[in-house]
Design an enzyme around this catalytic site. Structure first.
Site, PDB file in Angstrom:
ATOM      1  N   GLU A 193     -10.514 -32.604  -1.429  1.00  0.00           N
ATOM      2  CA  GLU A 193     -10.444 -33.829  -2.239  1.00  0.00           C
ATOM      3  C   GLU A 193     -11.308 -33.720  -3.493  1.00  0.00           C
ATOM      4  O   GLU A 193     -11.078 -34.412  -4.478  1.00  0.00           O
ATOM      5  CB  GLU A 193     -10.823 -35.064  -1.428  1.00  0.00           C
ATOM      6  N   TYR A 218     -13.210  -6.686  -3.896  1.00  0.00           N
ATOM      7  CA  TYR A 218     -12.922  -7.610  -2.793  1.00  0.00           C
ATOM      8  C   TYR A 218     -12.882  -6.921  -1.437  1.00  0.00           C
ATOM      9  O   TYR A 218     -13.341  -7.479  -0.437  1.00  0.00           O
ATOM     10  CB  TYR A 218     -11.666  -8.438  -3.081  1.00  0.00           C
ATOM     11  N   CYS A 223      -0.332  -2.969   3.983  1.00  0.00           N
ATOM     12  CA  CYS A 223      -0.624  -4.354   4.369  1.00  0.00           C
ATOM     13  C   CYS A 223      -0.624  -4.517   5.883  1.00  0.00           C
ATOM     14  O   CYS A 223      -1.556  -5.053   6.465  1.00  0.00           O
ATOM     15  CB  CYS A 223       0.407  -5.285   3.724  1.00  0.00           C
ATOM     16  N   HIS A 226      -8.932 -37.757   2.538  1.00  0.00           N
ATOM     17  CA  HIS A 226     -10.336 -37.913   2.929  1.00  0.00           C
ATOM     18  C   HIS A 226     -10.480 -37.907   4.444  1.00  0.00           C
ATOM     19  O   HIS A 226      -9.621 -38.459   5.126  1.00  0.00           O
ATOM     20  CB  HIS A 226     -10.857 -39.232   2.358  1.00  0.00           C
ATOM     21  N   CYS A 271      -4.102  -6.001   4.634  1.00  0.00           N
ATOM     22  CA  CYS A 271      -4.218  -7.454   4.810  1.00  0.00           C
ATOM     23  C   CYS A 271      -4.254  -7.910   6.265  1.00  0.00           C
ATOM     24  O   CYS A 271      -5.119  -8.695   6.646  1.00  0.00           O
ATOM     25  CB  CYS A 271      -3.042  -8.187   4.152  1.00  0.00           C
ATOM     26  N   LYS A 311      -7.141  -6.582   8.496  1.00  0.00           N
ATOM     27  CA  LYS A 311      -8.359  -7.115   7.869  1.00  0.00           C
ATOM     28  C   LYS A 311      -8.549  -8.585   8.231  1.00  0.00           C
ATOM     29  O   LYS A 311      -9.617  -8.995   8.662  1.00  0.00           O
ATOM     30  CB  LYS A 311      -8.232  -6.927   6.352  1.00  0.00           C
ATOM     31  N   GLU A 313     -15.275  -8.001   1.642  1.00  0.00           N
ATOM     32  CA  GLU A 313     -14.687  -8.439   2.915  1.00  0.00           C
ATOM     33  C   GLU A 313     -15.230  -7.625   4.090  1.00  0.00           C
ATOM     34  O   GLU A 313     -15.593  -8.181   5.135  1.00  0.00           O
ATOM     35  CB  GLU A 313     -13.161  -8.330   2.847  1.00  0.00           C
TER      36      GLU A 313
HETATM   37  C1  LIG Z   1      -8.239  -3.074   3.072  1.00  0.00           C
HETATM   38  C2  LIG Z   1      -7.148  -3.751   2.274  1.00  0.00           C
HETATM   39  C3  LIG Z   1      -7.003  -5.119   2.353  1.00  0.00           C
HETATM   40  C4  LIG Z   1      -6.002  -5.748   1.635  1.00  0.00           C
HETATM   41  N1  LIG Z   1      -5.906  -7.106   1.726  1.00  0.00           N
HETATM   42  C5  LIG Z   1      -4.934  -7.742   1.050  1.00  0.00           C
HETATM   43  C6  LIG Z   1      -4.785  -9.156   1.162  1.00  0.00           C
HETATM   44  O1  LIG Z   1      -5.555  -9.825   1.858  1.00  0.00           O
HETATM   45  N2  LIG Z   1      -3.774  -9.749   0.489  1.00  0.00           N
HETATM   46  C7  LIG Z   1      -2.900  -9.041  -0.286  1.00  0.00           C
HETATM   47  O2  LIG Z   1      -1.989  -9.626  -0.863  1.00  0.00           O
HETATM   48  N3  LIG Z   1      -3.025  -7.694  -0.436  1.00  0.00           N
HETATM   49  C8  LIG Z   1      -4.014  -7.040   0.227  1.00  0.00           C
HETATM   50  N4  LIG Z   1      -4.129  -5.674   0.111  1.00  0.00           N
HETATM   51  C9  LIG Z   1      -3.224  -4.946  -0.820  1.00  0.00           C
HETATM   52  C10 LIG Z   1      -1.862  -4.705  -0.179  1.00  0.00           C
HETATM   53  O3  LIG Z   1      -2.023  -4.075   1.062  1.00  0.00           O
HETATM   54  C11 LIG Z   1      -1.010  -3.863  -1.118  1.00  0.00           C
HETATM   55  O4  LIG Z   1      -0.985  -4.460  -2.378  1.00  0.00           O
HETATM   56  C12 LIG Z   1       0.423  -3.726  -0.611  1.00  0.00           C
HETATM   57  O5  LIG Z   1       0.457  -3.152   0.662  1.00  0.00           O
HETATM   58  C13 LIG Z   1       1.246  -2.890  -1.604  1.00  0.00           C
HETATM   59  O6  LIG Z   1       2.546  -2.731  -1.118  1.00  0.00           O
HETATM   60  P1  LIG Z   1       3.406  -1.471  -1.590  1.00  0.00           P
HETATM   61  O7  LIG Z   1       4.766  -1.680  -1.027  1.00  0.00           O
HETATM   62  O8  LIG Z   1       3.268  -1.269  -3.040  1.00  0.00           O
HETATM   63  O9  LIG Z   1       2.704  -0.214  -0.906  1.00  0.00           O
HETATM   64  P2  LIG Z   1       2.362   0.078   0.613  1.00  0.00           P
HETATM   65  O10 LIG Z   1       2.403  -1.137   1.435  1.00  0.00           O
HETATM   66  O11 LIG Z   1       1.130   0.871   0.617  1.00  0.00           O
HETATM   67  O12 LIG Z   1       3.560   0.995   1.093  1.00  0.00           O
HETATM   68  C14 LIG Z   1       3.766   2.285   0.592  1.00  0.00           C
HETATM   69  C15 LIG Z   1       4.395   3.131   1.685  1.00  0.00           C
HETATM   70  O13 LIG Z   1       4.920   4.328   1.121  1.00  0.00           O
HETATM   71  C16 LIG Z   1       4.698   5.391   2.018  1.00  0.00           C
HETATM   72  N5  LIG Z   1       4.780   6.633   1.249  1.00  0.00           N
HETATM   73  C17 LIG Z   1       3.934   7.061   0.269  1.00  0.00           C
HETATM   74  N6  LIG Z   1       4.395   8.219  -0.268  1.00  0.00           N
HETATM   75  C18 LIG Z   1       5.545   8.520   0.386  1.00  0.00           C
HETATM   76  C19 LIG Z   1       6.494   9.579   0.281  1.00  0.00           C
HETATM   77  N7  LIG Z   1       6.351  10.538  -0.636  1.00  0.00           N
HETATM   78  N8  LIG Z   1       7.540   9.588   1.119  1.00  0.00           N
HETATM   79  C20 LIG Z   1       7.713   8.609   2.052  1.00  0.00           C
HETATM   80  N9  LIG Z   1       6.860   7.571   2.184  1.00  0.00           N
HETATM   81  C21 LIG Z   1       5.797   7.519   1.354  1.00  0.00           C
HETATM   82  C22 LIG Z   1       3.334   5.077   2.602  1.00  0.00           C
HETATM   83  O14 LIG Z   1       3.156   5.744   3.838  1.00  0.00           O
HETATM   84  C23 LIG Z   1       3.405   3.563   2.754  1.00  0.00           C
HETATM   85  O15 LIG Z   1       3.879   3.188   4.025  1.00  0.00           O
HETATM   86  C24 LIG Z   1      -5.111  -4.996   0.830  1.00  0.00           C
HETATM   87  C25 LIG Z   1      -5.248  -3.613   0.751  1.00  0.00           C
HETATM   88  C26 LIG Z   1      -6.253  -2.992   1.463  1.00  0.00           C
HETATM   89  C27 LIG Z   1      -6.394  -1.503   1.379  1.00  0.00           C
END
Ligand SMILES: Cc1cc2nc3c(=O)[nH]c(=O)nc-3n(C[C@H](O)[C@H](O)[C@H](O)COP(=O)(O)OP(=O)(O)OC[C@H]3O[C@@H](n4cnc5c(N)ncnc54)[C@H](O)[C@@H]3O)c2cc1C
Length: 461
Positions: A442, A178, A42, A437, A47, A50, A182
């Site tokens: 609205e 999406y 994110c 309004h 997010c 973006k 975007e």
């Molecule tokens: C282009 C794009 C736009 C988006 N726009 C939106 C939006 O507008 N609104 C919205 O709500 N969501 C949006 N999302 C989705 C959102 O980013 C994800 O749903 C969210 O980040 C998920 O959070 P998470 O904690 O599950 O994983 P992440 O935020 O991906 O975090 C996972 C972390 O784990 C780390 N990791 C992975 N494996 C290991 C390991 N073995 N050891 C140590 N670290 C590890 C990774 O490096 C990463 O930092 C978007 C996604 C993308 C790709």
């Protein structure tokens, strides 16, 4: 049995950071391991960057609209490296804030890859091992590229799109979800000539059909060339660096960059989960019960790695709920049925609950209210923008089943509709609400008669 830590969190993204902080604040000895930059998808490549780029792209419309309101604007120019640098500064600040919040909570951050080597054992890339009472897998997801396309190594995913060393004057976006919409919308506005191709017959599968049609029309108005039912079959790099793309419909395109945004897959590869007794679904996502625990009682998962509702606020809410349940006073239930989502095209699409088609398949008596109108701003700007709003109502109980808004500011509007729907709002509640309004919103409280398909899409207000 004594453990090195109470809680070992793998992944410092949206879900992992929230879970680690809350657990530490509840008094649990907590470590969070992160292999990349703190903040996760994110903050670093999702997010936040973006939305910053979406803001940048909308100045194009503002410059064009200004003349209708009496302004003379000189020939605007856009500098991609300046935007990339400004974005980098902001996400670096945010990542540092995440790190500071983790530290302040008392959780320890270890910047290494980690994997699971037993139901209550974690191993770092350095070889160091920890025993943990509970393990949280919050490793997120990664972009999946298309298979079977010759020359796919020349394409990029959304991960690379934010930091391209040069601005693509001609861009091919592959995908209709999406993220693809975007990026197509924002790059077109920043000055690329964008072609968007997808296998499906329209953009945004899963969203309400009227909204999909509205988004398609808005993309076309912005100049995006859309091609449906086709995908790249071969990508060839030319001597000057441009890419020649053969499409499955027989056409050939010359572009500077190909951005593939066709989906994401959970990050479970090489994590050691199955050997530790964690069941994965066929896509490799961790299966969790309603309490976010896997088939192994000491291993839990939140966010994208569970591949259910892949949105940041969901990962955060799940991280909070899990930490509260394991180490606090118990968790409040998560209301998955009233989660709003937004597609940050221009205009935005905000959606919550059921589409008209989904509602009609599940309820015998569905009423649909629609408004399709020219926003006030467009009257003077002369832009062709339309706003589209739709309420899907259970005719038997009057409860709002779905709300869909395609309009400037739809993201802000749908958040508040989500509050009303979480409270169980009925159409009568909307009707009883006095309008603000003049606003676009609205229309949501002035749609009086159910839409009849013979009325040719004209609003009811
Ligand atoms: C282009 C794009 C736009 C988006 N726009 C939106 C939006 O507008 N609104 C919205 O709500 N969501 C949006 N999302 C989705 C959102 O980013 C994800 O749903 C969210 O980040 C998920 O959070 P998470 O904690 O599950 O994983 P992440 O935020 O991906 O975090 C996972 C972390 O784990 C780390 N990791 C992975 N494996 C290991 C390991 N073995 N050891 C140590 N670290 C590890 C990774 O490096 C990463 O930092 C978007 C996604 C993308 C790709």
């Amino acid at each position: 049995m004594a453990f090195d830590v109470d809680f070992f969190v793998i992944g410092a993204g949206s879900g992992g950071v929230r879970a680690a902080r809350v657990a530490a604040l509840h008094g649990a000895k907590t470590i969070v391991a992160e292999q990349g930059r703190v903040g996760g998808t994110c903050v670093i490549r999702g997010c936040v960057p973006k939305k910053l780029y979406v803001y940048a792209s909308r100045f194009k419309d503002d410059f064009a609209d200004a003349a209708g309101f009496g302004w003379s604007v000189g020939e605007p120019s856009f500098d991609w490296p300046r935007l990339v640098a400004a974005k980098e500064k902001e996400i670096t600040r945010l990542s540092a804030a995440y790190r500071a919040n983790l530290e302040a909570s008392g959780a320890e951050l270890i910047e290494q890859r980690a994997c699971v080597v037993g139901p209550q054992r974690v191993k770092l890339a350095s070889g160091e091992e920890f025993s943990a009472r509970h393990i949280l897998v919050a490793t997120g997801s990664h972009p999946t590229l298309l298979s079977g396309v010759e020359g796919l190594e020349h394409a990029i995913s959304s991960d690379e799109a934010f930091d391209l060393p040069f601005f693509p004057r001609r861009l091919l976006v592959v995908g209709g979800g999406y993220v693809a919409v975007e990026f197509a919308s924002l790059f077109q506005r920043l000055g690329s000539k964008v072609t968007q191709v997808m296998r499906a017959p329209n953009v945004l599968r899963g969203f309400d059909d009227d909204m999909r049609e509205g988004v398609r029309a808005a993309m076309a108005r912005a100049g995006v060339a859309l091609r449906f039912g086709c995908l790249p079959s071969r990508i060839e790099k030319r001597a000057q660096g441009e890419l020649s793309v053969a499409l499955s419909d027989g056409a050939n395109l010359e572009v500077d960059q190909v951005l593939v945004a066709t989906g994401r897959a959970p990050n479970t590869n090489g994590l050691g989960l199955e050997a530790a007794g964690v069941a994965l679904n066929p896509l490799g996502a961790v299966r969790v019960d309603p309490g976010l625990t896997s088939s192994q009682p000491s291993i839990h998962a939140v966010g994208d790695v569970t591949h259910r509702v892949n949105l940041t606020p969901v990962a955060i809410r799940e991280g909070q709920a899990l930490a509260d349940r394991l180490f606090g006073q118990g968790a409040k239930p998560i209301r998955y049925e009233t989660i709003a989502s937004v597609v940050f095209g221009t205009p935005e699409l905000g959606a919550i609950g059921l589409s008209e088609a989904e509602a009609s398949a599940r309820f015998p008596n569905v009423h649909v209210y629609k408004a399709d109108f020219r926003p006030l701003k467009a009257t003077l700007s002369g832009s062709g923008e339309r706003a589209l709003m739709k309420l899907v109502v259970d005719g038997s109980t009057d409860r709002i089943l779905g709300a869909h808004i395609l309009a400037e500011g739809a993201g802000e509007m749908i958040q508040l509709v989500a509050v009303a729907m979480t409270m169980g709002a009925t159409k009568a509640d909307f009707d009883a609400t006095v309008a603000v309004h003049p606003t676009a919103a609205e229309e949501l409280v002035t749609m009086r008669a159910p839409f009849s398909h013979s009325e040719d899409g004209v609003g009811q207000a």
